[in-house]
Design a protein around this motif. Structure first.
Motif, PDB file in Angstrom:
ATOM      1  N   GLN A 174      -6.706   5.754  -4.942  1.00  0.00           N
ATOM      2  CA  GLN A 174      -7.445   5.647  -3.602  1.00  0.00           C
ATOM      3  C   GLN A 174      -8.467   4.470  -3.894  1.00  0.00           C
ATOM      4  OE1 GLN A 174      -6.431   7.036  -0.942  1.00  0.00           O
ATOM      5  NE2 GLN A 174      -4.869   8.073  -2.265  1.00  0.00           N
ATOM      6  N   PHE A 184      -7.506  -2.784   1.207  1.00  0.00           N
ATOM      7  CA  PHE A 184      -7.687  -2.812   2.798  1.00  0.00           C
ATOM      8  C   PHE A 184      -9.374  -3.368   2.727  1.00  0.00           C
ATOM      9  CE2 PHE A 184      -4.469   0.569   2.817  1.00  0.00           C
ATOM     10  CZ  PHE A 184      -3.688  -0.357   3.662  1.00  0.00           C
ATOM     11  N   GLU A 185     -10.031  -3.070   2.293  1.00  0.00           N
ATOM     12  CA  GLU A 185     -11.519  -3.727   2.312  1.00  0.00           C
ATOM     13  C   GLU A 185     -11.489  -5.180   2.597  1.00  0.00           C
ATOM     14  OE1 GLU A 185     -14.299  -1.874   0.061  1.00  0.00           O
ATOM     15  OE2 GLU A 185     -14.251   0.012   1.194  1.00  0.00           O
ATOM     16  N   LEU A 204      -6.491   1.158  -3.289  1.00  0.00           N
ATOM     17  CA  LEU A 204      -5.997   1.194  -1.884  1.00  0.00           C
ATOM     18  C   LEU A 204      -7.272   0.643  -1.028  1.00  0.00           C
ATOM     19  CD1 LEU A 204      -3.288   3.674  -1.791  1.00  0.00           C
ATOM     20  CD2 LEU A 204      -2.788   1.295  -1.767  1.00  0.00           C
ATOM     21  N   ARG A 205      -8.236   1.317  -1.220  1.00  0.00           N
ATOM     22  CA  ARG A 205      -9.408   1.292  -0.369  1.00  0.00           C
ATOM     23  C   ARG A 205      -9.923  -0.167  -0.492  1.00  0.00           C
ATOM     24  NH1 ARG A 205     -12.488   4.605  -2.602  1.00  0.00           N
ATOM     25  NH2 ARG A 205     -11.843   6.515  -1.533  1.00  0.00           N
ATOM     26  N   HIS A 222      -7.267   2.287   5.348  1.00  0.00           N
ATOM     27  CA  HIS A 222      -6.919   3.075   4.138  1.00  0.00           C
ATOM     28  C   HIS A 222      -6.797   4.793   4.591  1.00  0.00           C
ATOM     29  CE1 HIS A 222      -8.750   5.497   0.890  1.00  0.00           C
ATOM     30  NE2 HIS A 222      -7.599   5.102   0.288  1.00  0.00           N
ATOM     31  N   ALA A 228       0.749  -1.234  -0.078  1.00  0.00           N
ATOM     32  CA  ALA A 228      -0.133   0.034  -0.026  1.00  0.00           C
ATOM     33  C   ALA A 228       0.983   1.128   0.075  1.00  0.00           C
ATOM     34  CB  ALA A 228      -0.939   0.018   1.206  1.00  0.00           C
ATOM     35  N   TRP A 243       0.914   3.734  -2.956  1.00  0.00           N
ATOM     36  CA  TRP A 243       0.550   5.134  -2.695  1.00  0.00           C
ATOM     37  C   TRP A 243       1.677   6.075  -3.462  1.00  0.00           C
ATOM     38  CZ3 TRP A 243       1.996   9.685  -0.435  1.00  0.00           C
ATOM     39  CH2 TRP A 243       1.105  10.456  -0.236  1.00  0.00           C
ATOM     40  N   PRO A 256     -10.741  -1.997   6.733  1.00  0.00           N
ATOM     41  CA  PRO A 256     -11.126  -0.855   5.909  1.00  0.00           C
ATOM     42  C   PRO A 256     -10.645   0.535   6.479  1.00  0.00           C
ATOM     43  CG  PRO A 256     -13.113  -1.659   6.839  1.00  0.00           C
ATOM     44  CD  PRO A 256     -12.081  -2.542   7.254  1.00  0.00           C
ATOM     45  N   ASP A 291      -3.391   6.995   4.363  1.00  0.00           N
ATOM     46  CA  ASP A 291      -3.500   8.069   3.226  1.00  0.00           C
ATOM     47  C   ASP A 291      -2.914   9.256   4.105  1.00  0.00           C
ATOM     48  OD1 ASP A 291      -3.955   9.226   0.703  1.00  0.00           O
ATOM     49  OD2 ASP A 291      -5.797  10.386   1.839  1.00  0.00           O
TER      50      ASP A 291
END
Length: 173
Positions: free
Chosen positions: A45, A52-53, A48-49, A61, A30, A34, A58, A65
């Motif tokens: 984004q 992580f989900e 990445l979201r 994220h 991540a 990023w 979640p 950021d």
């Protein structure tokens, strides 16, 4: 509470990405993703979201950021963040993992701060504590513990004016 099992200098850490446990691979991927998006002016984004989900973390994220935004804006020297597919891990990437681990293990800021102080001024370091601790908590809540690391020796940390690149404080190879 510091116990022999949580002391930052007790756990050997592999130098290859593939040898890392999943949680460490996820956070390192991540961070790399990023930074690559920052350099190419892409919007990462959504990816990445979703990552992580899928990992059931979640809340990691937005914390990641925020942390990376603080670091990219405030770093006083170039930071060696590798490309997403690189098999090796840089000392700076180890520092990021070490800071998250210190927060996960409930250590006081005095244990986490040396990881960030290699690049951040004191004011930014204080601001970075919140998203770093939120990232640590989100990963911990999802069952992904980051192993403790020992901060680099001061003589290995460069923070010289010639290390500061105008407008580009993060490097990817």
């Amino acid at each position: 509470m510091v116990t022999p099992m949580t002391r930052p200098d007790r756990i050997p850490v592999p130098a290859e990405f593939a040898a890392l446990p999943f949680g460490e691979q996820l956070i390192l991927w991540a961070i790399r993703f990023w930074v690559k998006a920052l350099q190419t002016e892409a919007n990462a984004q959504t990816v990445l979201r979703a990552g992580f989900e899928c990992a059931r973390a979640p809340d990691a994220h937005p914390a990641l950021d925020d942390l990376m935004t603080i670091i990219s804006i405030s770093a006083q020297r170039s930071i060696d963040i590798r490309c997403p597919k690189c098999p090796s891990i840089s000392p700076d990437e180890e520092r990021l993992l070490g800071a998250v681990a210190a927060w996960q293990h409930g250590l006081p800021p005095a244990y986490a701060d040396p990881f960030f102080s290699a690049w951040l001024p004191a004011s930014a370091l204080r601001v970075a504590r919140t998203p770093a601790s939120q990232l640590a908590y989100a990963l911990s809540h999802a069952g992904m513990m980051i192993r403790s690391r020992k901060p680099g020796r001061p003589e290995t940390v460069r923070n010289q004016p010639e290390d500061i690149e105008e407008g580009r404080t993060v490097t990817v190879h």
